[in-house]
Scaffold this motif. Sequence first.
Motif, PDB file in Angstrom:
ATOM      1  N   GLU A 510       0.652  -0.653  -0.198  1.00 18.51           N
ATOM      2  CA  GLU A 510       0.135   0.042   0.296  1.00 18.51           C
ATOM      3  C   GLU A 510       0.664   1.094   0.091  1.00 18.51           C
ATOM      4  O   GLU A 510       0.314   2.418  -0.619  1.00 18.51           O
ATOM      5  N   GLY A 512       2.813   1.839  -2.282  1.00 22.00           N
ATOM      6  CA  GLY A 512       2.658   2.408  -3.809  1.00 22.00           C
ATOM      7  C   GLY A 512       4.402   2.117  -4.490  1.00 22.00           C
ATOM      8  O   GLY A 512       4.389   2.830  -5.427  1.00 22.00           O
ATOM      9  N   ILE A 628       4.095   7.354  -7.318  1.00 18.30           N
ATOM     10  CA  ILE A 628       4.144   6.730  -6.426  1.00 18.30           C
ATOM     11  C   ILE A 628       2.406   6.941  -5.117  1.00 18.30           C
ATOM     12  O   ILE A 628       2.196   6.188  -4.478  1.00 18.30           O
ATOM     13  N   GLN A 630      -0.014   8.385  -5.689  1.00 24.42           N
ATOM     14  CA  GLN A 630      -1.076   7.639  -6.941  1.00 24.42           C
ATOM     15  C   GLN A 630      -1.490   5.885  -6.505  1.00 24.42           C
ATOM     16  O   GLN A 630      -2.422   5.954  -6.403  1.00 24.42           O
ATOM     17  N   ARG A 631      -0.030   5.214  -6.963  1.00 29.18           N
ATOM     18  CA  ARG A 631      -0.348   3.592  -6.562  1.00 29.18           C
ATOM     19  C   ARG A 631      -0.732   3.495  -5.050  1.00 29.18           C
ATOM     20  O   ARG A 631      -1.675   2.863  -4.891  1.00 29.18           O
ATOM     21  N   ALA A 632      -0.324   4.264  -4.668  1.00 23.60           N
ATOM     22  CA  ALA A 632      -0.605   4.519  -2.788  1.00 23.60           C
ATOM     23  C   ALA A 632      -1.875   4.274  -2.353  1.00 23.60           C
ATOM     24  O   ALA A 632      -2.665   3.936  -1.938  1.00 23.60           O
ATOM     25  N   GLU A 634      -4.619   4.721  -4.521  1.00 29.62           N
ATOM     26  CA  GLU A 634      -5.607   3.851  -5.234  1.00 29.62           C
ATOM     27  C   GLU A 634      -5.552   2.513  -4.802  1.00 29.62           C
ATOM     28  O   GLU A 634      -6.238   1.904  -5.032  1.00 29.62           O
ATOM     29  N   LYS A 635      -4.157   1.703  -3.992  1.00 30.29           N
ATOM     30  CA  LYS A 635      -4.192   0.175  -3.239  1.00 30.29           C
ATOM     31  C   LYS A 635      -5.135   0.602  -2.116  1.00 30.29           C
ATOM     32  O   LYS A 635      -5.375  -0.607  -1.740  1.00 30.29           O
TER      33      LYS A 635
END
Length: 738
Positions: A510, A512, A628, A630-632, A634-635
């Motif tokens: 999470e 990211g 990073i 954004q990915r975090a 989303e997760k």
Amino acid sequence: MDTIPLNTAKKSEFSSSSRLLLLQSLVPIATNLVSSQLEAFASRLTQALFVVSDQTVRPEEAGSSFLAYQLLKRNPGSFYKILTSQINAVLTKEVSVVNTRKKAKATVEGQDFSLVSFEEMENKVLTNNLSNALEVNNADQLVALNIRIGHVLRRTPISVSQNPFRPELFVSAVTQAWSEFESSKETQHLVLRLLQPELFLQLNSVYQGLNDALIERGILVDIDNAKREDKKRLMRTRQNDLDLQDPYLENKLRNIFSVSKQDEKNERETSFNSTYAADQERDFAEGRASLGDTNSWSDAPQEQSYTRGKSAETVTIDREFFNYLTGLQRSQASAETPRDSTHLRQLSQNASATELTHIDQNTIELLARIFDYVFNDTSIPDEIKSLIGQLQIPTLKVALMDKDFFFKDNHPARVLIDTLAKSSVFFSGDASSEDPLFQMIEGIVEKVQQDFDQQIDLFSDVVADLEAFLKEEEQTAEQSIVEPVALALKQEKMRLAREFAENDVAIRVETGEVAGFLEEFLLDQWIRILTIAHNVKEEKPNALENALRTMDDLIWSLKPKNSSEERKELVSKLPSMLTLLNAWLNAIKWDEPQRVLFFSKLAERHAAIARAPLELSPRRQLEIAVNIAQRASEKRLNRHVQDQHEHIPDECVQMVEGLERGVWVDFTTSAGVTTRFKLAWVSPKRTRYIFTNRQGHDSFSISSEELVTQFRSGGAVQISAASVVDRALVEALRDPPG
């Protein structure tokens, strides 16, 4: 060390492992809050010991208190260390079991002190008094903590006795720590006497800190509303439950069994009552029988004045009618009574009953309605209904003698009918005459028919016999599930290990910062490794630490290295990291082609990191940081949505979580065959349930999710255990007899 991220605890959306992790995270908080008070606490205790040594008139007490004072003053650090360790150990142990059982608070009155010394008994009393005083002094914060922990456990607010941070535990930790610090029993008793709330640890700040920590972790509860609901729940008794079905139940009963003032006046003028104490011998000689200290016979039919709660009420019964019932009971002992209450109503039309009072008539009609309800209950096999039907005359005699049969749910005759009706749950389908339980019930009915006259205690005796039989049968059944229980415990342990492993990986993914191919590897393979490590951590604690460190090193190795020092560190760590990585993968026997492909990608990524420019432009650094983040996001969002979907409030989930050992459930197969099983065992974390038949045979284990699915689909139906007489009485009084 197992950890739980602060952003993963959302309201009541917890798995079993998440609940445990959340509560475990409170232990170091409580320990630290106590540690910050130890210097002040030790100072107060030191001063109190000195005062005792200076003011006491008992030389031995003065000497022991002065030695304790000197020991604590010279070695405060040792005491701090021991006490901190004890508090951490006690709280950790309590948290580990709080989700598996309900504690019953032990009171001083309920303890057996017959085999302990006076000093031990006094210590227990002092400990209990201090714990109670601390509960009162910290009531507001403690109640709030009870509610929040109950919310985490998805229960109603827990009681103080179920709280893993209750004052009793801190008192126990302090006394244990002192006994380890100074082994003299004299000083142990002295310190316990000195420990008053004002001298003891200030627990209000501890409970405030724990409540704040739960709020930070997303445990948001309307405390005031929860307090109101809990107060209502605690005030609701079993009788109140009946009153909720029919609020005027008792009033209706009072009206049925009451007489007008004029009737009472006429009864006083005309009634001739013989007393039990003075005329017992004459009554028996003339064919009469006393019904107890407060009951009497009347040669003429007389009405009864009954008011519940009075210590002495007069019950007069027509002797001729009662003798008629006794004769009828004995004549029917060898013949099957019709399985309906028509003949019970016909009794009031009998010539010997023409002069019955309206109270007696109402008693017969009300009892007939109760038996109507029993006979119409489809869950009771016909064979059991026939046996219960044979108790109509003895039960009528009891009801005429003692109107408490209708008012008290623990009345012996009422308990017998309830027990026989509930025992029908043990028969799946028809009750066989060859079944030992059926034969037991048959013998009980026969005994009541033959032996009952006026001794109401006979009903208690036969109920005790039946309960003893069922208990013995249950103990035999428990022996037959030893192996299934052992297997279920292993399965639960592995399941919890898997949940811990999934959480370990999730909190890292999470962030990211984990590369896509590495994330897939962690979810598919490393969770398997962590599951094994968690499963054996009690025997091999280093294994879990090693597996977590290897995972963290692997994640770190794929992050950008923007300095020569970081790249040198990467080169130095790679050999040992890859060796451990391969050793763990060998342990789970991952020899598929994907393993070669994974290590190929890993080598390419490490080479790319080593060749990348040392300095990145500010724009590139910003792009990396945004990606990073954004990915975090989303997760975390995906996990939150998944958790919400998995933990939608469901009455079936609540039903399964509330199942207790001994309940009966009908399971229906896809072919339409229904079989009845008893819940014989529930795993400590309530993840697995074992069901058996009455004798403990045909046992099977089922997970909590599978059981919930069965209840949702209708493939599983819980058998009601409510009192059949209670339900019958409520139904019978919807239109009270006139």
